[in-house]
Write a protein that holds these residues in place. Structure first.
Motif, mmCIF file in Angstrom:
data_model
loop_
_atom_site.group_PDB
_atom_site.id
_atom_site.type_symbol
_atom_site.label_atom_id
_atom_site.label_comp_id
_atom_site.label_asym_id
_atom_site.label_seq_id
_atom_site.Cartn_x
_atom_site.Cartn_y
_atom_site.Cartn_z
ATOM 1 N N ASN A 146 0.817 -1.217 0.000
ATOM 2 C CA ASN A 146 0.000 0.000 0.000
ATOM 3 C C ASN A 146 0.850 1.266 0.000
ATOM 4 O OD1 ASN A 146 -2.474 -1.359 -0.020
ATOM 5 N ND2 ASN A 146 -2.508 -1.539 2.216
ATOM 6 N N SER A 147 2.060 1.161 0.539
ATOM 7 C CA SER A 147 2.955 2.324 0.530
ATOM 8 C C SER A 147 3.326 2.707 -0.899
ATOM 9 C CB SER A 147 4.226 2.025 1.331
ATOM 10 O OG SER A 147 3.933 1.772 2.687
ATOM 11 N N TYR A 148 3.602 1.716 -1.734
ATOM 12 C CA TYR A 148 3.919 1.989 -3.136
ATOM 13 C C TYR A 148 2.700 2.561 -3.864
ATOM 14 C CZ TYR A 148 8.056 -0.890 -2.256
ATOM 15 O OH TYR A 148 9.227 -1.399 -1.751
ATOM 16 N N LEU A 149 1.519 2.016 -3.542
ATOM 17 C CA LEU A 149 0.295 2.521 -4.169
ATOM 18 C C LEU A 149 -0.006 3.949 -3.746
ATOM 19 C CD1 LEU A 149 -2.181 -0.516 -3.999
ATOM 20 C CD2 LEU A 149 -0.921 0.359 -5.982
ATOM 21 N N GLN A 150 0.394 4.291 -2.532
ATOM 22 C CA GLN A 150 0.159 5.657 -2.060
ATOM 23 C C GLN A 150 0.993 6.652 -2.867
ATOM 24 O OE1 GLN A 150 0.638 6.042 2.153
ATOM 25 N NE2 GLN A 150 -0.023 8.178 2.210
ATOM 26 N N LYS A 151 2.185 6.216 -3.274
ATOM 27 C CA LYS A 151 3.023 7.080 -4.110
ATOM 28 C C LYS A 151 2.432 7.203 -5.503
ATOM 29 C CE LYS A 151 6.515 9.496 -5.504
ATOM 30 N NZ LYS A 151 6.626 10.923 -5.133
ATOM 31 N N ASN A 152 1.983 6.083 -6.057
ATOM 32 C CA ASN A 152 1.371 6.103 -7.385
ATOM 33 C C ASN A 152 0.165 5.162 -7.415
ATOM 34 O OD1 ASN A 152 0.711 6.331 -10.074
ATOM 35 N ND2 ASN A 152 2.401 5.041 -10.796
ATOM 36 N N PRO A 153 -1.028 5.692 -7.166
ATOM 37 C CA PRO A 153 -2.241 4.865 -7.139
ATOM 38 C C PRO A 153 -2.564 4.190 -8.475
ATOM 39 C CG PRO A 153 -2.629 7.044 -6.166
ATOM 40 C CD PRO A 153 -1.303 7.100 -6.855
#
Length: 280
Positions: A146-153
């Motif tokens: 989810n941390s990676y998705l927060q950077k680029n959803p």
């Protein structure tokens, strides 16, 4: 003067009332033992020492380490009121990549690398404990995901999960294309360095030229006698220059006197001198 090689890994400097700078060059740990490590506590203390700055620049070169300490550092960065910029100067691997992408703006040197993978940890216990531990790892892994998705959803979920499962090493251009960094900067001259212990934890690590690392050359100790010898040599050179200059000036003065006493050789001057002799 000898170089203290124990410094230069985790540094925190307040450059002005508005700006601060940090270096994270080393492993992320729960309890910091040496200056080559960074913990969530040392990071917190550094942020507190800055006060109400408006801008924080973090230079990052880390193979990763403790997941929970890394997440704690990432949360401190993302929740801070200052604009935070992270410069990936060598490698941002494992949880260090999560720290990097938590910033407002992420820069990545052209020749640096980022590695993303699933969370792992050594464990010893009974089959029931191991089942529970596997479930816990999945939950922790979801947090990193989810941390990676927060950077680029916009990252495709299946693609990201597959890349994490395979332990994927990303070049700066690949990380930019994936939306995990915002800018690619010029290449660094120094080589990335990962300890042999950390290297053993990775499966697909590319060749990072680990045996060649640029470090400051250690200078020899300078003694008082060395300084005095240099000063005497300089004094001798200055004395020689003064003597040469004096000799040259004396020669020029004598030359001028000789020229003054000589009879001019042009016709008008000769005529003038003859007239003066006739008057006598």
């Amino acid at each position: 003067m000898k170089i203290d090689r124990s410094k230069g890994f985790f540094n925190a400097t307040k450059q002005s009332d508005k700006k601060a700078k940090m270096d994270i060059f080393g492993e992320i740990v729960d309890d910091q033992i040496s200056n080559s490590q960074t913990s969530a506590i040392s990071f917190r203390d550094a942020l507190n020492s800055f006060g109400d700055v408006e801008e924080i620049e973090i230079n990052l070169n880390s193979p990763g380490g403790s997941v929970f300490s890394g997440i704690a550092i990432a949360n401190q960065i993302s929740s801070h009121s200052a604009r935070v910029t992270v410069n990936i100067s060598g490698v941002a691997a494992s949880i260090a990549s999560v720290i990097a992408i938590s910033a407002d703006h992420v820069k990545m040197a052209k020749n640096s690398m980022m590695m993303i993978h699933e969370v792992w940890s050594p464990f010893v216990g009974s089959h029931n404990e191991m089942r529970k531990f596997a479930d816990d790892l999945e939950k922790i892994n979801e947090t990193v995901f989810n941390s990676y998705l927060q950077k680029n959803p916009k990252i495709e979920h299946a693609l990201l999960k597959d890349m994490m499962a395979k332990e994927t090493w990303l070049s700066s251009d690949e990380a930019l294309e994936l939306g995990l960094v915002d800018e690619v900067t010029h290449a660094n001259k120094a080589s990335a360095k990962i300890s042999k212990e950390m290297e053993a934890q990775f499966k697909n690590m590319p060749e990072l030229n680990n045996d060649v690392v640029e470090t400051p050359k250690e200078t020899e100790e300078v003694t008082v006698d060395d300084v005095m010898a240099i000063l005497k040599a300089i004094q001798s050179d200055v004395k020689e220059i003064k003597e040469n200059t004096k000799t040259k000036e004396e020669k020029e003065e004598k030359s001028d006197e000789t020229k003054t006493q000589e009879v001019p050789v042009n016709s008008f001057a000769r005529l003038f001198n003859l007239s003066r002799e006739d008057d006598k």
